[in-house]
Design an enzyme around this catalytic site. Structure first.
Site, PDB file in Angstrom:
ATOM      1  N   THR A 186     -14.194  -3.953   3.771  1.00 19.76           N
ATOM      2  CA  THR A 186     -13.076  -2.922   3.916  1.00 19.76           C
ATOM      3  C   THR A 186     -13.781  -1.574   3.993  1.00 19.76           C
ATOM      4  O   THR A 186     -15.221  -1.202   3.690  1.00 19.76           O
ATOM      5  CB  THR A 186     -12.482  -2.744   2.255  1.00 19.76           C
ATOM      6  OG1 THR A 186     -13.254  -2.341   1.215  1.00 19.76           O
ATOM      7  CG2 THR A 186     -11.947  -4.267   1.969  1.00 19.76           C
ATOM      8  N   ARG A 187     -12.910  -0.389   4.194  1.00 19.46           N
ATOM      9  CA  ARG A 187     -13.463   0.677   4.353  1.00 19.46           C
ATOM     10  C   ARG A 187     -13.835   1.356   3.170  1.00 19.46           C
ATOM     11  O   ARG A 187     -14.995   2.078   3.107  1.00 19.46           O
ATOM     12  CB  ARG A 187     -12.402   1.761   4.807  1.00 19.46           C
ATOM     13  CG  ARG A 187     -12.544   3.100   5.245  1.00 19.46           C
ATOM     14  CD  ARG A 187     -11.533   3.854   5.537  1.00 19.46           C
ATOM     15  NE  ARG A 187     -10.982   3.572   6.811  1.00 19.46           N
ATOM     16  CZ  ARG A 187     -10.188   4.018   7.592  1.00 19.46           C
ATOM     17  NH1 ARG A 187      -9.745   5.341   7.233  1.00 19.46           N
ATOM     18  NH2 ARG A 187      -9.710   3.542   8.876  1.00 19.46           N
ATOM     19  N   TYR A 188     -13.212   1.294   1.879  1.00 23.08           N
ATOM     20  CA  TYR A 188     -13.984   2.001   0.670  1.00 23.08           C
ATOM     21  C   TYR A 188     -15.287   1.233   0.249  1.00 23.08           C
ATOM     22  O   TYR A 188     -16.170   1.930  -0.156  1.00 23.08           O
ATOM     23  CB  TYR A 188     -12.916   1.540  -0.524  1.00 23.08           C
ATOM     24  CG  TYR A 188     -13.282   2.132  -1.765  1.00 23.08           C
ATOM     25  CD1 TYR A 188     -12.790   3.307  -2.083  1.00 23.08           C
ATOM     26  CD2 TYR A 188     -14.098   1.410  -2.637  1.00 23.08           C
ATOM     27  CE1 TYR A 188     -13.286   3.720  -3.513  1.00 23.08           C
ATOM     28  CE2 TYR A 188     -14.524   1.919  -3.672  1.00 23.08           C
ATOM     29  CZ  TYR A 188     -14.341   3.184  -4.253  1.00 23.08           C
ATOM     30  OH  TYR A 188     -14.790   3.531  -5.437  1.00 23.08           O
ATOM     31  N   GLU A 189     -15.394  -0.234   0.647  1.00 27.14           N
ATOM     32  CA  GLU A 189     -16.422  -0.842   0.273  1.00 27.14           C
ATOM     33  C   GLU A 189     -17.576  -0.332   0.968  1.00 27.14           C
ATOM     34  O   GLU A 189     -18.964  -0.181   0.538  1.00 27.14           O
ATOM     35  CB  GLU A 189     -16.220  -2.341   0.666  1.00 27.14           C
ATOM     36  CG  GLU A 189     -17.500  -3.313   0.477  1.00 27.14           C
ATOM     37  CD  GLU A 189     -17.257  -4.758   0.805  1.00 27.14           C
ATOM     38  OE1 GLU A 189     -16.238  -4.952   1.647  1.00 27.14           O
ATOM     39  OE2 GLU A 189     -18.114  -5.533   0.887  1.00 27.14           O
ATOM     40  N   LYS A 197     -13.110   7.938 -15.397  1.00 26.86           N
ATOM     41  CA  LYS A 197     -13.155   8.513 -16.593  1.00 26.86           C
ATOM     42  C   LYS A 197     -12.702   7.671 -17.816  1.00 26.86           C
ATOM     43  O   LYS A 197     -11.470   7.065 -17.447  1.00 26.86           O
ATOM     44  CB  LYS A 197     -12.432   9.962 -16.233  1.00 26.86           C
ATOM     45  CG  LYS A 197     -13.145  10.920 -15.571  1.00 26.86           C
ATOM     46  CD  LYS A 197     -12.620  12.009 -15.491  1.00 26.86           C
ATOM     47  CE  LYS A 197     -13.400  13.024 -14.292  1.00 26.86           C
ATOM     48  NZ  LYS A 197     -12.499  14.208 -13.901  1.00 26.86           N
ATOM     49  N   ASP A 227     -16.772  -1.379  -7.141  1.00 25.85           N
ATOM     50  CA  ASP A 227     -17.897  -0.721  -7.416  1.00 25.85           C
ATOM     51  C   ASP A 227     -18.053  -0.059  -8.718  1.00 25.85           C
ATOM     52  O   ASP A 227     -19.097   0.680  -8.981  1.00 25.85           O
ATOM     53  CB  ASP A 227     -18.370   0.307  -6.039  1.00 25.85           C
ATOM     54  CG  ASP A 227     -17.447   1.432  -6.378  1.00 25.85           C
ATOM     55  OD1 ASP A 227     -16.335   1.413  -6.862  1.00 25.85           O
ATOM     56  OD2 ASP A 227     -17.868   2.532  -5.702  1.00 25.85           O
ATOM     57  N   ASP A 253       4.392   0.595  -3.929  1.00 27.88           N
ATOM     58  CA  ASP A 253       3.797   0.225  -5.126  1.00 27.88           C
ATOM     59  C   ASP A 253       3.965  -1.349  -5.255  1.00 27.88           C
ATOM     60  O   ASP A 253       5.077  -1.925  -5.282  1.00 27.88           O
ATOM     61  CB  ASP A 253       4.416   0.795  -6.373  1.00 27.88           C
ATOM     62  CG  ASP A 253       3.985   0.501  -7.583  1.00 27.88           C
ATOM     63  OD1 ASP A 253       3.265  -0.503  -7.907  1.00 27.88           O
ATOM     64  OD2 ASP A 253       3.844   1.369  -8.463  1.00 27.88           O
ATOM     65  N   GLU A 291       0.903  -1.203   0.052  1.00 27.68           N
ATOM     66  CA  GLU A 291       0.115  -0.071   0.036  1.00 27.68           C
ATOM     67  C   GLU A 291       0.935   1.335  -0.072  1.00 27.68           C
ATOM     68  O   GLU A 291       1.626   1.354   1.044  1.00 27.68           O
ATOM     69  CB  GLU A 291      -0.963  -0.114   1.371  1.00 27.68           C
ATOM     70  CG  GLU A 291      -1.545   1.179   1.562  1.00 27.68           C
ATOM     71  CD  GLU A 291      -2.748   1.620   0.116  1.00 27.68           C
ATOM     72  OE1 GLU A 291      -2.258   2.581  -0.517  1.00 27.68           O
ATOM     73  OE2 GLU A 291      -3.566   0.819  -0.172  1.00 27.68           O
ATOM     74  N   ASP A 334      -8.087   1.459  -7.278  1.00 21.93           N
ATOM     75  CA  ASP A 334      -8.735   2.805  -7.800  1.00 21.93           C
ATOM     76  C   ASP A 334      -9.542   2.680  -9.203  1.00 21.93           C
ATOM     77  O   ASP A 334      -8.957   2.313 -10.023  1.00 21.93           O
ATOM     78  CB  ASP A 334      -7.484   3.856  -7.844  1.00 21.93           C
ATOM     79  CG  ASP A 334      -6.795   4.213  -6.644  1.00 21.93           C
ATOM     80  OD1 ASP A 334      -7.450   4.473  -5.562  1.00 21.93           O
ATOM     81  OD2 ASP A 334      -5.615   4.107  -6.584  1.00 21.93           O
TER      82      ASP A 334
END
Ligand code: SAM
Length: 250
Positions: A227-230, A133, A165, A107, A82, A129
């Site tokens: 997860t937090r993002y989820e 776009k 998502d 990375d 991370e 990520d």
């Protein structure tokens, strides 16, 4: 190894390295923990101890999924990459007591060449990520070249978990997995009750077609810690897609 597609530079990292500044104590912690988890020390732990299985999480954020896995299975090694410093510090502070967890503020593309072929039992890519776009989509981590490079590191039967998502990202990864002879779907993952997703009409026709054929992937696997993002995505009412594929001939 070059994981790029199109003209994406080889090791350019897109996305943030840090958001709000780290507190002085966090900054000091980062300096110390980065030194002790540098790539140079990567193999030390594996020379000293034999682990039953080895798992890698790419972009573990604040570490909810990886830490829960490491707590649940102390004989296996869990390695995380991370580059986002704030997430790394939070996860590393919570993880200090776990001797089977190896977090790297790097990375993942710098870490992958250190793994021998056929050494991984599982790789988790959870909510990478999304780069929604169109002009940014070549920045996405998961593409054909990256998936092929990962496949070389898998043991037969190893599990790839991918979640997003972002509907067209989901459709693209489903397509890559189905077109490759390296992978087959894991169908035994117990999931939450099926929530049929209305595929939005603004999606491209091919995306709609792929997603309509795989609506079951929109049900949460019970064994995947959230997860937090989820959590944020679900709170906003966004549909999340969870893929689980096994390495080995179809
Ligand atoms: C949208 S966040 C999701 C974080 C976490 N998996 C979650 O679900 O809460 C994506 C994460 O991937 C990380 N990331 C992006 N490129 C990466 C790379 N090349 N190697 C490792 N992690 C990467 C980012 O720093 C970011 O923290």
């Amino acid at each position: 190894m070059d994981f790029s597609e199109n003209d994406t530079p080889k090791t350019r990292l897109y996305g943030r390295r840090r958001s709000h500044g780290l507190k002085p104590s966090q900054w000091q912690y980062l300096q110390e923990s980065v030194a002790e988890t540098s790539l140079l020390h990567f193999t030390d732990a594996f020379e000293k101890r034999v682990f039953s299985h080895i798992y890698l999480e790419i972009g573990f954020g604040a570490g909810e999924h990886l830490l829960a896995q490491a707590e649940a299975c102390s004989e296996a090694a869990f390695i995380g990459a991370e580059p986002f410093e704030n997430g790394f510090v939070q996860a590393h502070q919570k993880a200090a007591r776990l001797s089977n967890l190896f977090l790297h503020n790097e990375d993942v593309r710098l870490l992958l060449p250190l793994f021998p072929p056929a050494s991984l039992d599982g790789v988790y890519v959870l909510f990478p990520d999304p780069w929604p776009k169109r002009r940014h989509q070549k920045r996405r981590l998961m593409n054909k070249a990256f998936l092929e490079a990962l496949a070389l590191l898998f043991k037969p039967g190893g599990e790839l978990r991918f979640a997003t998502d972002c509907l067209d990202y989901a459709a693209e990864v489903i397509r890559l997995i189905e077109e490759s002879s390296d992978w087959r779907w894991k169908t035994t993952t117990p999931r939450t009750p099926h929530t049929l997703v209305e595929v939005p009409c603004f999606c491209k026709a091919t995306t709609q077609q792929i997603l309509k054929a795989h609506t079951s992937f929109f049900a949460r696997p019970l064994s995947w810690p959230e997860t937090r993002y989820e959590c944020k995505a679900l709170q906003r009412g966004r549909a999340c897609c969870y893929l689980s594929a096994l390495y080995g001939a179809k």
